[in-house]
Design an enzyme around this catalytic site. Structure first.
Site, mmCIF file in Angstrom:
data_model
loop_
_atom_site.group_PDB
_atom_site.id
_atom_site.type_symbol
_atom_site.label_atom_id
_atom_site.label_comp_id
_atom_site.label_asym_id
_atom_site.label_seq_id
_atom_site.Cartn_x
_atom_site.Cartn_y
_atom_site.Cartn_z
ATOM 1 N N ARG B 377 0.818 -0.837 0.088
ATOM 2 C CA ARG B 377 -0.119 0.043 -0.188
ATOM 3 C C ARG B 377 0.773 1.057 -0.038
ATOM 4 O O ARG B 377 0.949 2.482 1.213
ATOM 5 C CB ARG B 377 -0.964 -0.037 1.170
ATOM 6 C CG ARG B 377 -2.341 0.808 0.658
ATOM 7 C CD ARG B 377 -3.276 0.766 1.578
ATOM 8 N NE ARG B 377 -4.897 1.352 1.176
ATOM 9 C CZ ARG B 377 -5.493 1.502 2.127
ATOM 10 N NH1 ARG B 377 -5.700 0.557 2.924
ATOM 11 N NH2 ARG B 377 -6.991 2.473 1.696
ATOM 12 N N CYS B 378 1.966 1.535 -1.111
ATOM 13 C CA CYS B 378 2.988 2.434 -0.900
ATOM 14 C C CYS B 378 3.245 2.493 -2.418
ATOM 15 O O CYS B 378 3.884 1.340 -3.178
ATOM 16 C CB CYS B 378 3.907 1.752 0.042
ATOM 17 S SG CYS B 378 5.768 1.995 -0.044
ATOM 18 N N GLU B 747 -3.229 4.793 -0.586
ATOM 19 C CA GLU B 747 -1.808 4.432 0.141
ATOM 20 C C GLU B 747 -1.608 6.229 0.627
ATOM 21 O O GLU B 747 -0.376 5.821 1.661
ATOM 22 C CB GLU B 747 -0.529 4.289 -0.952
ATOM 23 C CG GLU B 747 -0.985 3.443 -1.879
ATOM 24 C CD GLU B 747 0.058 3.321 -2.614
ATOM 25 O OE1 GLU B 747 0.829 3.535 -3.019
ATOM 26 O OE2 GLU B 747 -0.087 1.198 -3.312
#
Ligand code: FAD
Lengths: 288, 794
Positions: B377-378, B747
């Protein structure tokens, strides 16, 4: 996460179940709520060949206050304890405990009997039942046996139940005047087994503790009582220094180990803190 | 849920029945999810399907002496046991490339290099038989010493990858920024703070684990693959390259996906084994991981050991940043970064602050742990970068005795400096950092909280306030710099308008819960005036969707979202021509209004998009192609730079060291908003996933490389009970280069939240001499500090 092969029986009476346990001996296991046994089977840590499911047996699921004691059927689900008005009004230590066991989904299935019979020091009921000085009723081929809670837990996953005995009932003394209790647990997140847990049931008369029993969760190889902490309390006013003394005694007599929940030192200190807090809460309830 | 700020800044240009951008449209996918009618890989059942299960290593590092599968093969229902030797014989399939031009074992031949590594695969007629057979495979190992710590690994006493030419655990070295300029800035800066920190190894833990059904059709020599994939097209290409099956004979279908978070970008050994098993047996084969396999063997995220220095002048103006980092890759560099960026977009680490110079150096080491790390998530190591700069900023502010909010305000890149060229070479597209932080401070009542904190400190109570003012870099990316395995990171959209005025939109990205089926319909509704409810969005099937690189790194809106707008505009251009024909007017005399073209000055002479769509099939000008469709492959000119300011208030229990997050305000700016409801949902989930590593989650190994946190009993995912009430606010600073001014948001909260929480805890303890705490900040860590300082409960 698929268990090994097993054969499954669903007897409809205690007698029939005992017959099966008798016949299959070491190969058989009782299945109650399945919330300890089934995970162990899925990890293949337990591979029983025979499962004796006692969920179809009627008459093992009840909460009744009788003249001398409170009787809880071994198949009573945690959710029933949690919702019982009788328990929340008169047995606050038990009400506290049921609320912090696992999560609502597990509590819908998990049974009080299974929680005790599993004899996992990480389970919460053992400490609570030790504090209550509960009495257990088990049935075997030779009929009923009454077991005092102090004689029940023998070690990790080990109880005084014989292979062909079924735990049927748990009896708690009715709360006398001046009595109060509380269960406090530190957990890393909701639903976790305790980092430490402290169960206390005490009686206070004229400001002095006249009786106290303390059970500890997950800080020894087997469910244990904190007897030195009890001794520190009895005969004294439950305030200031005495609380600290009781807390320190419990911290000294438990036997925790270092793991992901914390170091041994940390856990001992948490036993100290939580013991003090649990006593305070129990004493508050005496007044109430 | 609490929305502390209204939608007053959200741009809405369409009425509710059209439901274009800015409307709080309920998710179109939810009826099927809520009613249990989602269709996941494990729901796929094909006639004659076989099941695959995997034998895994109980050692982190061990020689394989022998594999004896005879007992397993003797079990009725077992068809095959596939080993590394078998894969090698089948055309060197025992090894596979990673996305980072490293190699990784599919199945081992010589030795295993991590705990729970895939050792061989069992194929049977039922899942149960396969699981029993796994128990029956006898593998003899000779244990080798594990190397768990990457610093230890660099001593090369134990070589993890003896198969490689370079007999060293050092994988690569990478630098960016200007070293000389940075050294020069440091030499003349009066204040320098230094801090080492570790961003621990964590796991995405999506609700759905990974899995596949591979279905080889011998007669047509065609392979259909149902796969938990965030990037079905890229996976089709990889499968074709590795297996030699021509790409037109492969169809990858990614059905409903129960969370990806970067964990469904890599190719795992289990997938390859499943494909091989189907090729070998000529039958469909299913493989579904269980939770422990997913947690123990699939790609981890983070695991950066950072050594940072931040410099400032006497007035507290930041001048430079110098960062050295060691990345723990595990047994292979299986990161999922764009090819040219071994450390991803880590160099965004100068953050929201204007400074003269910066220099980043990153080295990577092999250890005997599972390979990775994915961009959880980045947008490729942005989380690590933001944690670093936000911790460093806080340390500097505290050290200078300045309020951390004031310090940030003083050092922010100013609104008028955008587009801003950063010292590490990024061109920030837009931002208004002062406004976002000011709003967060107002929402939380910052000044009052500082007063309360001072009073509490007098009384010996421990309360902390932490800020994180992060800048993200998402939407990879422009083709000149961004590719994965050579494939440029454009993305795509194809739109077809049906004669009766409804439409199908197909996209090259793949939802795993983000709500693409709703938001992409809203983008097209915005551009064409067709009701979003009349637009079907399809994705995840490589036979029908246009080629794209998939969903991760907050790239769907910046790339495919732009493609959707551009494709819709192409359709509008054609619609104008048809409208001019129908209205017998000049194209230049027409103007567009929500959902129709009308003749300027006479609004009654108009044709709606529905009328025009019908005409595109029934009544179009001679010489014009029939139909109404368009496709766009969008190559973004730049990345987008969402940002935000988060403020967190914590109280610490002096007895137990427990941290309670009392309040958390998150102000996000993701440019123009497609659907505020979905954005808020993304932020809620993302904040919870940011809380997780700050206070709970970590993959822990013992010195033998055994995973101690391999189940959810010990890998602590927070639940709703641990989660504070998130209070959200927003500002809107549209991206100047994106067709709809949007930036991506999925994110930001995961990236921004951890340092806000860590900063709050450190803030509560700073007066005790605490400068830094490693995440996850667990009660025992705080307990130690408290007792060391003689603090106990009253
Ligand atoms: C996710 C999760 C979290 C949990 N967290 C907690 C927690 O925080 N605290 C806690 O206390 N517990 C926790 N548990 C355990 C749960 O409370 C168990 O249900 C309980 O320990 C066992 O009860 P059961 O009815 O499920 O027994 P089962 O799992 O069916 O049986 C457990 C054992 O007891 C034996 N047994 C069961 N009933 C009888 C009987 N009447 N007579 C003789 N033997 C019997 C069985 O043969 C078996 O060996 C958790 C479980 C899960 C899955």
């Amino acid at each position: 996460m698929i268990p090994g092969k097993f054969e499954y029986f669903a007897p409809s009476s205690v007698k029939e179940a005992i017959g099966l346990l008798d016949r299959y001996g070491e190969d058989a296991k009782i299945l109650a709520g399945g919330q300890s046994l089934i995970p162990a089977m899925r990890f293949r840590l337990a591979q029983p060949e025979i499962l004796v499911d006692i969920n179809r047996i009627e008459g093992l699921d009840y909460i009744r206050e009788l003249d001398d004691y409170l009787a809880i059927g071994a198949m009573t689900r945690e959710a029933s304890l949690e919702k019982s008005a009788l328990i929340s009004q008169r047995y606050p230590l038990l009400a506290d405990t049921a609320k912090v066991i696992a999560d609502p989904l597990v509590r819908n299935m998990a049974t009080v009997g299974g929680n005790l019979a599993h004899a996992d020091p990480a389970n919460d009921h053992p400490a609570t039942m030790l504090a209550y000085d509960a009495t257990l009723v088990a049935e075997g081929p030779d009929g009923d046996t009454i077991i005092g809670i102090d004689d029940f837990f023998l070690g990790l996953f080990e109880t005084s139940l014989a292979k062909d005995q079924i735990l049927k009932e748990i009896r708690l003394p009715k709360p006398g005047p001046g009595s109060g209790g509380a269960y406090l647990k530190i957990e890393r997140k909701v639903g976790d087994y305790a980092v430490v847990g402290v169960a206390i049931q005490l009686t206070v008369e004229n400001g002095t503790v006249t009786a106290a029993r303390i059970g500890l969760t997950n800080v020894a190889g087997a469910p244990m009582r904190a007897k030195n902490a009890e001794a520190a309390l009895i005969g004294n006013a439950p305030t200031g220094d005495i609380l600290e003394k009781a807390g320190q005694a419990a911290a000294a007599e438990c036997e925790p180990w270092s793991d992901l929940r914390g170091s041994e030192e940390y856990k001992r200190d948490m036993v100290r803190i939580v013991t003090k807090r649990a006593i305070r809460k129990a004493v508050e309830r005496v007044g109430a | 849920m609490s929305i502390t700020e209204s939608d007053k800044d959200v741009r809405i240009t369409t009425p509710a029945d059209v439901c274009g951008m800015g409307h709080r449209m309920k998710r179109k996918e939810d009826p099927r999810f809520i009613q249990g009618a989602g269709h996941y890989v494990d729901d796929i059942k094909l006639p004659g399907m076989l099941y695959l299960d995997i034998v895994r290593s109980p050692h982190a590092h061990a020689k394989i002496l022998n594999i004896d599968a005879s007992a397993a093969l003797a079990l009725p229902g077992v068809l095959a046991v596939i080993t590394g030797q078998d894969l090698k014989a089948a055309g060197n399939l025992h090894m596979m490339p990673t996305l980072m031009s490293d190699t990784q074992m599919v199945l081992p031949i010589e030795k295993v290099v991590y705990y729970a590594q895939e050792v061989c695969a069992v194929v049977a007629t039922s899942r149960y038989i396969a699981a029993d057979a796994v128990e029956l495979v006898k593998v003899d190992y000779e244990p080798l010493p594990a190397v768990v710590d990457p610093f230890q690994a660099l001593k090369d006493e134990v070589i993890v990858r003896e198969d490689k030419e370079k007999k060293s655990n050092h994988v690569w070295h990478w630098e960016t920024g200007n070293k000389d300029a940075t050294d020069e800035v440091f030499s003349r800066s009066s204040k320098v703070v230094k801090q080492k920190m570790h961003i621990p190894r964590i796991h995405v833990s999506s609700i759905e684990t990974c899995g596949m059904v591979a279905d080889w059709d011998k007669i047509n020599e065609h392979m259909t693959i149902y796969m938990t994939s965030q990037a079905p097209h890229a996976h089709r290409t990889v499968v074709s390259l590795v297996s030699g099956i021509p790409e037109h004979k492969i169809r990858v279908i990614s059905p409903d996906i129960g969370g990806g978070f970067g964990g469904k970008v890599p190719v795992y050994p289990g997938y390859v084994c499943t494909i091989v098993a189907s090729l070998v047996t000529g039958k469909p084969v299913k493989w579904i991981e269980d939770r422990s396999e997913n947690l123990q063997a699939d790609s981890f995220a983070r695991d950066y050991h950072i050594d940072a220095e931040l410099a400032a002048d006497a007035n507290g103006k930041i001048t430079g940043l110098r960062v050295k980092t060691l990345a723990d890759d595990g047994a292979a560099d299986a990161a999922a970064n764009p090819s040219k960026f071994p450390a991803g977009l880590y160099s965004i680490g100068t953050g929201s602050y204007d400074m003269e110079a910066a220099h980043f150096e990153v080295d990577a080491a092999y250890t005997t742990k599972p390979p990775g790390g994915v961009a959880y998530r980045c947008s490729f190591r942005v989380t690590e970068a933001v944690h670093m700069i936000e911790r460093m900023t806080d340390i500097m502010a505290h050290d200078l005795g300045q309020d951390p909010a004031e310090f940030r305000m003083k050092n922010f890149i100013k609104k008028e400096q955008f587009p801003y060229h950063s010292p590490t070479g990024w061109d920030y597209d837009s931002g208004d950092y002062h406004r976002a932080l000011r709003l967060a401070m107002d929402l939380i009542g910052y000044e009052d909280l500082r007063k309360e904190q001072a009073e509490k400190r007098q009384r010996g109570e421990l309360m902390g306030i932490g800020i994180s003012s992060f800048t993200e870099i998402v939407g990879a990316g422009p083709s000149k710099d961004f590719d994965i395995l050579g494939i440029k990171m454009f993305d795509s959209c194809e739109i077809r308008i049906h004669p009766t005025g409804s439409a199908i939109v197909r996209i090259g990205v793949q939802t795993q819960g983000q709500g693409h089926e709703t938001t992409f319909a809203q983008i097209v509704a915005e551009e064409l005036g067709l009701p979003a409810s009349a637009i079907t969005v399809e994705h995840g099937d490589t036979d029908t969707a246009p080629y794209g690189l998939g969903t991760y790194a907050s790239r769907s809106t910046p790339t495919a979202g732009a493609a959707a707008a551009v494709a819709a505009r192409k359709i509008r251009d054609k619609a104008r021509k048809i409208a001019a024909y129908l209205l017998e007017a000049n194209e230049e005399d027409l103007e567009w209004d929500v959902n129709k073209f009308m003749v300027k000055g006479s609004p009654t002479r108009a044709k709606t998009i529905q009328e025009i769509a019908f005409a595109a099939y029934t009544n179009f000008p001679q010489g014009m192609e029939a139909g109404m469709e368009a496709v766009n492959y969008y190559d973004p000119p730049n990345l987008t730079f969402p940002f935000g300011s988060y403020i967190c208030v914590v109280d610490i229990d002096k007895g137990t060291g427990e941290v309670k997050v009392r309040r958390f305000v998150a102000v996000d700016d993701c440019g123009n908003i497609i659907n505020p409801l979905i954005v808020e949902g993304q932020i809620h989930g993302g904040l919870t996933m940011g809380l997780a590593p700050a206070l709970f989650e970590e993959i822990v190994y013992d010195e033998n490389g055994q995973n101690l946190s391999g189940t959810f009993m010990d890998y602590l995912l927070p639940t709703s009970m641990e989660t504070p009430k998130w209070e959200l606010g927003k500002t809107v600073t549209p991206s100047p280069h994106h067709p709809i001014g949007a930036k991506g948001v999925g994110e930001s909260p995961t990236v921004g939240a951890p340092p806000a929480i860590a900063n709050a805890v450190v803030d509560a303890l700073w007066h005790l001499g605490v400068r830094h705490l490693e995440i996850p900040i667990t009660p025992p860590k705080i307990w130690k500090i408290l007792r060391d300082n003689g603090i106990d409960e009253d």
